[in-house]
Design an enzyme around this catalytic site. Structure first.
Site, PDB file in Angstrom:
ATOM      1  N   THR A  77      20.504 -17.931  50.914  1.00 33.56           N
ATOM      2  CA  THR A  77      21.812 -18.580  50.773  1.00 33.56           C
ATOM      3  C   THR A  77      22.075 -19.697  51.776  1.00 33.56           C
ATOM      4  O   THR A  77      23.219 -20.125  51.922  1.00 33.56           O
ATOM      5  CB  THR A  77      22.924 -17.528  50.924  1.00 33.56           C
ATOM      6  OG1 THR A  77      22.813 -16.913  52.216  1.00 33.56           O
ATOM      7  CG2 THR A  77      22.843 -16.491  49.834  1.00 33.56           C
ATOM      8  N   CYS A  78      21.061 -20.159  52.468  1.00 40.26           N
ATOM      9  CA  CYS A  78      21.275 -21.232  53.454  1.00 40.26           C
ATOM     10  C   CYS A  78      21.630 -22.525  52.730  1.00 40.26           C
ATOM     11  O   CYS A  78      20.793 -23.119  52.033  1.00 40.26           O
ATOM     12  CB  CYS A  78      20.026 -21.430  54.307  1.00 40.26           C
ATOM     13  SG  CYS A  78      20.204 -22.745  55.526  1.00 40.26           S
TER      14      CYS A  78
END
EC number: 2.3.2.26
Length: 782
Positions: free
Chosen positions: A752-753
């Protein structure tokens, strides 16, 4: 025998002519194969000449009544008249046959033909139809080269002479010239008389209307070998013609249109060309003499022939005039050095490269002495005119571009005068261009201005560090300018070595980063970090960058990277991650500020921020969002509960069911002028806006490595979803679209970066629609 042009007949010719020919016949009937080479006004006795032998020349006195018969306005012209009779021999080699009456008549005809044809102004007759003279007799007049009468035209049964009067109007002269030029064009040899247009009148004639078009074409037909001496060309148009081996001595060429006219191998002595040469499409003078000719100050004289001047006085012209000598030419000068005169005569930088300075300087080096003498006369005129510094100020650049170069610097007079002018010019350059980019250096700037600036820095070495912005630009352009000579580059490199040795500079170059990594510049590659700019505020701060980076930051494009440099403090590299480029440039390196701001105003991302976060309702938050676009990393984080709640309150109404509301979508289209754009264009813009909000949510700006504002992630994903609906074709693939979507929401175990998502989307946009990305993404994030 009759003259065929009307009422004139042979009987009207004075008896002296008949007697002259009879005398020739009588003195040759006894076998003398004499060469009677001339008959002219002389006191030599005929009998004394005949005693010298049969092979000697014989001179006759020209009877006064014959001279009176012609009545030329210039009596000296006839006094110089020559009659040449060559190789008069008997036909049977016995030496006893007399010259026949018919041959005597032919000789008389030749005499009259040549003299009548060459009379001045009022006596200009053209004789045609004459049979060739016996034995190749030829006659010349007015000291012109003798043209053989022995070429054989069609012979009429009986000898006839046709005398035609001079053309009486410019139109008649034009018709006569057209006839002669067309005959020459057809390959017919023209006699001297055929090409004699002295004293002609071509006033108000537009030559393009009387000559075939090929005469006006480049490398077209040439008007060759014509004599236009003493002719009038006032208000005529001789544009685009090529005159070769022509004579214009004493002709009137004032107010003549001569755009792109070529004069080659010609005599243009004693002519006035004032008001005939404009700055555009000038005439050229190739191997042409201009002795005592009046030339406008903006003429192109690079190919003329200069000779030593005579002792004639400066000319006087109507309305007054002032002139200086350029070799044997008279070069126009102003009567007074008024403001307009200074600009018109000296400011070639504002007058299409034309000035009296360039007119003199453009002569070849073989005329070095003539050029220096003319420039010295010009400087004397400056002094006598008491030119003030204020009046010289607008033309300082033009003056030093010429007079601060050899050979003029070798003149003590010129050097003494130009030195303070150069000092003032340099001071103005330091004041103006230390904080802004120099103009793009063209050939003129590289060859005429950069050497002057190098010389000025050499004379004032302290300015290298006090004005390192200007100094580095000068060195940059000297090393990269395609029109800079090797000598310029060598001097620039030597000066830069002095700069690097300065105590304010040397601490920054021994860090293993500069140049060739050992503290010396590497001029063999533009990628080497050879340039070091000192901060204008902090002596411990410097910027190190390569040739290519410096060039692009001074003259940026939408794709220019604004962080591709080393920021040094006390010689050590420091991070620029949390430094705003605009603040860095404003405070320390203002030479880049104007270019950066120019690019920044073209980025329109802030318009979306103003739609979402109006300054009236969300002033503080609006400032935080805008400030974050000015740096690569932000210390402000919006992941605390209060910030998350506030953002949700703002963004939730814009994203019903996680998608852009129709009203908000229309606001976006209106803000970016996309209402009538194609779906693909709308999709590309939404995609780029999505990358920017992905950056907002990342750890670089308002998020951290472990958390980010959900409202910003959701808004970025909604923009991307709308772009997909409008034009799936702009995405790499459906799989990539799904992957990015999952990463925004952390679905299906996706990483999810959002920094990774933002970088990936940005690379794709830069590759496939870079102009759209460049119009939106903040410069600090680019």
């Amino acid at each position: 025998m009759k003259i065929s042009s009307g009422t004139i007949n042979f009987s009207t010719i004075p008896n002296q002519v008949k007697k002259l020919i009879t005398s020739i016949r009588e003195h040759t009937k006894n076998g003398l194969a004499s060469k009677i080479t001339s008959v002219k006004n002389t006191h030599t006795s005929l009998n004394e000449k005949f005693k010298t032998g049969k092979d000697s020349p014989i001179e006759f006195t020209l009877p006064q009544k014959i001279k009176d018969f012609f009545q030329p306005k210039d009596k000296n012209t006839l006094n110089k008249t020559l009659i040449t009779v060559k190789n008069i021999k008997d036909t049977n080699n016995t030496g006893k046959k007399n010259i026949s009456e018919e041959d005597a008549s032919k000789m008389t005809a030749a005499f009259m033909r040549k003299h009548i044809a060459n009379q001045s102004r009022d006596y200009n007759y053209r004789v045609t139809g004459a049979a060739p003279l016996p034995g190749g007799v030829s006659v010349s007049a007015n000291n012109r080269p003798t043209v053989s009468e022995g070429r054989t035209p069609p012979v009429s049964p009986s000898l006839s002479l046709q005398a035609t009067s001079s053309p009486s109007s410019p139109a008649d002269w034009a018709k006569k010239l057209t006839d002669a030029v067309l005959r020459q064009q057809a390959g017919e040899p023209l006699t001297t008389a055929d090409r004699d247009f002295s004293n002609a009148d071509f006033r108000n004639i537009k030559f393009s209307k009387i000559l075939p078009p090929n005469f006006m074409k480049r490398d077209g037909d040439i008007i060759k070998g014509f004599n236009f001496s003493n002719s009038k060309f006032t208000y005529s148009d001789i544009s685009h013609l090529h005159f070769d081996e022509c004579r214009f001595t004493y002709s009137t060429l004032n107010d003549v249109v001569c755009s792109n006219t070529k004069f080659s191998n010609s005599d243009m002595n004693e002519v006035s060309l004032l008001y005939s040469i404009t700055t555009q499409q000038q005439p050229s003078f190739i191997n042409t003499t201009l002795k005592n000719t009046l030339i406008p100050h903006k003429a192109n004289l690079s190919d003329v022939i200069l000779n030593e001047p005579d002792n004639s006085s400066p000319p006087s012209v109507s309305g007054g005039g002032n002139f200086i000598r350029l070799g044997d030419i008279w070069l126009q000068m102003p009567l007074l050095w008024t403001e307009n005169a200074v600009d018109g005569f000296l400011n070639h930088e504002h007058n299409n490269g034309k000035s009296i300075l360039m007119t003199i300087n453009n002569l070849p080096d073989k005329y070095r002495q003539e050029k220096v003498r003319a420039m010295e006369d010009l400087v004397k005129s400056f002094r006598s005119g008491r030119l003030t510094e204020a009046r010289i100020r607008p033309v300082e650049s033009s003056l030093v571009s010429v007079l601060a170069h050899p050979p003029y610097t070798q003149s003590a007079l010129i050097s003494e005068w130009i030195r303070p002018v150069q000092e003032r010019f340099f001071a103005h350059q330091c004041q103006t261009y230390n904080d802004v980019p120099l103009p793009a250096p063209d050939t003129y700037y590289q060859q005429r201005i950069l050497p002057v600036l190098l010389d000025s820095f050499d004379r004032n070495s302290a300015a290298m560090t006090t004005h390192s912005g200007l100094f580095n630009q000068v060195i940059l352009h000297c090393m990269t300018g395609v029109d800079c000579t090797d000598g310029i580059r060598q001097k620039a490199a030597a000066l830069y070595e002095q700069y690097l040795a300065h105590p304010a500079v040397s601490p920054h170059i021994h860090n293993g980063l500069f140049g060739n990594y050992d503290g010396s510049p590497d001029w063999t590659t533009r990628a080497a970090d050879n340039f070091l700019l000192l901060s204008s505020q902090d002596s411990d701060t410097a910027m190190m960058l390569s040739t290519d980076t410096l060039l692009t930051m001074l003259n940026p494009t939408p794709d220019t990277a604004w962080d591709n440099f080393y920021l040094l403090r006390a010689g050590e590299n420091v991070s620029t991650a949390q430094i705003s480029p605009v603040e860095l440039f404003r405070h320390d390196f203002p030479v880049f500020l104007a270019a950066f701001n120019q690019q920044a105003v073209q980025r329109r991302f802030g318009e979306l921020i103003d739609i979402i976060l109006s300054t009236e309702e969300h002033g503080e938050l609006n400032q935080q969002f805008i400030a974050a676009t000015n740096q690569k990393h932000s210390t402000v984080k919006l992941i605390d509960d209060a910030s998350v709640s506030r953002l949700n309150t703002i963004f939730d109404p814009l994203l019903p069911e996680g998608k852009l509301s129709p009203a908000h979508y229309q606001h976006i289209l209106s803000a970016y002028h996309l209402t009538d754009a194609t779906p693909q264009k709308q999709a590309e813009t939404l995609f780029c806006l999505s990358t920017a909000f992905a950056r907002y949510s990342s750890s670089a700006i308002f998020g951290t490595e472990h958390d980010s504002p959900p409202a910003l992630r959701g808004y970025a994903e909604a923009l991307m979803q709308k772009a997909w609906e409008l034009s799936p074709a702009i995405f790499p693939s459906s799989e990539q679209f799904t992957d990015w979507s999952d990463r925004f929401h952390g679905l299906h175990g996706a990483f999810t970066c959002t920094s990774v998502v933002a970088d990936s989307m940005q690379r794709h946009a830069r590759k496939y629609f870079p102009s759209v990305l460049s119009s939106i993404l903040p410069l600090a994030w680019a």
